[in-house]
Design an enzyme around this catalytic site. Structure first.
Site, PDB file in Angstrom:
ATOM      1  N   LYS A  48       0.854  -1.367  -0.152  1.00 16.65           N
ATOM      2  CA  LYS A  48       0.135   0.076   0.173  1.00 16.65           C
ATOM      3  C   LYS A  48       0.971   1.454  -0.114  1.00 16.65           C
ATOM      4  CE  LYS A  48      -3.610   2.119   2.522  1.00 16.65           C
ATOM      5  NZ  LYS A  48      -4.615   1.978   3.965  1.00 16.65           N
ATOM      6  N   SER A 118      -9.203   1.648   2.843  1.00 13.45           N
ATOM      7  CA  SER A 118      -8.736   2.383   1.752  1.00 13.45           C
ATOM      8  C   SER A 118      -7.481   1.614   1.375  1.00 13.45           C
ATOM      9  CB  SER A 118      -7.863   3.599   2.641  1.00 13.45           C
ATOM     10  OG  SER A 118      -7.085   3.232   3.610  1.00 13.45           O
ATOM     11  N   SER A 142     -10.447  -0.076   6.885  1.00 12.17           N
ATOM     12  CA  SER A 142      -9.779   0.091   5.695  1.00 12.17           C
ATOM     13  C   SER A 142      -8.833  -1.160   4.964  1.00 12.17           C
ATOM     14  CB  SER A 142      -8.529   1.189   5.693  1.00 12.17           C
ATOM     15  OG  SER A 142      -9.490   2.486   6.043  1.00 12.17           O
TER      16      SER A 142
END
Length: 403
Positions: A48, A118, A142
């Site tokens: 990420k 996210s 997330s």
């Protein structure tokens, strides 16, 4: 995104590039030579883009970071995976600073649907089969949402167990690095590489499990409920059905106060220079709201959450684990949100490990998902139980590369 110059595994790279034209799961790719003698040799990892990878800029999904310099060293979690001979393939798409503004990423099972947020790119990349493992983070919901919506394994460890050195903060009181993987076995392997010391008892044995849902006004899809019931039956353990006891709305409200306050502490200076002009609307609003929260208000909200955490676990003193749903229904259509997270926020606040597992498709072809939750520190135990449950899960068809 530019294709790297080296050929590497040509077929795997071509597959990744073909998929990414549709799902936009990556923001950059990496070039590296990987030793092949470690426990993760041959496995590929997406990271990420709020987590540092040496030699690659960390842009945090934000135009405010478009000119970021390459990171000088790996984040601690990345370094551990690299040391175990995992191949770091690239940086995956994230919402801006891991907040809630949607990304261009799409769900591999249905390009009209959200992959969640996210850690959207990490969930989508694993679901598409272009990486084996991906790193994400969870501050509210997330990591578990993209795992659930994309039909893959999502493992959020106990708070504070995985190091956050080299990870861009959102709210330090909740930020947790986690693992998305194509199987529980791979999640366990990655976890063992980062935290080599066994954490908690690994044998499920005679567990007592509570199956239930938070009592909120969220509409719960009947397919999701059926999946939860089936998973409870499949566990073949002592199961009690009971509603989960917590004031979810109050917890979500207090969590937002603390999250906004800490986000403003970390990133508030951007409001006072040119970077503030390019921030996305939800993150900008969050920073502005956080800058108006007094220290006393944030402290009061944090105290409320601490009390709620203690009350919740005290109420489950004779229970080993909870089986529940991470989200009330499958992936939503692309609609300007990253999906429903209120059911996950309390679990993040309560600090224990979570494992989301796919549980076949619903009537619309969306992945269903169930979730195990346990006391802080019971990470090895929850992974072992998840592995047993995974063996009994209905098949979820793999997404097909669009024509």
């Amino acid at each position: 995104m530019k294709e790297p110059d080296h050929q590497g595994d040509t077929q795997a790279l071509q597959n990744l590039m073909q998929w990414d034209k549709h799902i936009h799961a990556f923001v950059s790719l990496c070039e590296e030579d990987v030793p092949n003698d470690g426990p993760l040799a041959g496995l590929t990892v997406g990271v990420k883009d709020i987590i540092d990878v040496a030699g690659v800029p960390t842009r945090n999904g934000s135009e405010a970071c478009k000119d970021a310099e390459p990171a000088l060293q790996d984040a601690a979690v990345v370094a551990a995976l690299r040391e175990a001979s995992a191949s770091i393939v690239g940086k995956t798409t994230t919402t801006e600073f891991a907040f809630t503004d949607p990304t261009p990423c799409r769900n591999p099972h249905d390009l009209t649907r959200s992959p969640g947020g996210s850690s959207s790119g990490s969930g989508a990349a694993v679901a598409a089969g272009v990486v084996d493992i991906a790193l994400g983070t969870q501050t509210a919901g997330s990591l578990c949402r993209p795992a659930a919506y994309c039909g893959v394994i999502g493992f959020k460890p106990s708070y504070g167990l995985l190091p956050t050195t080299g990870v861009t903060p959102l709210a330090a009181s909740f930020d947790t690095v986690g693992i998305i993987a194509s199987s529980v076995a791979l999640a366990k392997k990655a976890f063992a590489a980062i935290v080599p010391t066994k954490v908690g008892a690994a044998e499920p044995l005679s567990l007592k499990v509570v199956t239930g849902l938070w009592q909120t006004d969220a509409h719960v899809d009947q397919d999701a409920l059926a999946g939860l019931h089936n998973a409870g039956t499949a566990l073949d353990l002592h199961i009690d059905n009971a509603p989960l006891n917590a004031d979810v709305d109050a917890i979500v409200k207090a969590h937002r106060i603390v999250m906004h306050s800490e986000a403003a502490q970390a990133h508030g200076p951007m409001l006072h220079d040119a970077r503030g002009d390019v921030l996305k609307p939800k993150f900008l609003a969050g920073l502005k709201a956080g800058s108006k929260i007094s220290p006393d208000e944030a402290k009061q909200a944090a105290g409320f959450l601490s009390d709620a955490r203690q009350r919740f676990w005290a109420g489950l003193a004779d229970t080993d684990m909870v089986l529940t749903l991470p989200v009330p229904e499958g992936a939503p259509l692309i609609d300007g949100t990253t999906g429903y997270q209120h059911w996950l926020t309390p679990w993040t606040v309560f600090g224990g490990p979570l494992v989301c597992l796919p549980w076949g498709p619903d009537r619309l072809g969306r992945p269903r998902s169930v979730m195990l939750a346990a006391y802080p520190g019971q990470d090895a135990q929850i992974l072992e139980t998840a592995a047993q449950l995974e063996k009994r899960s209905p098949e979820l068809p793999r997404p097909q590369l669009p024509a």
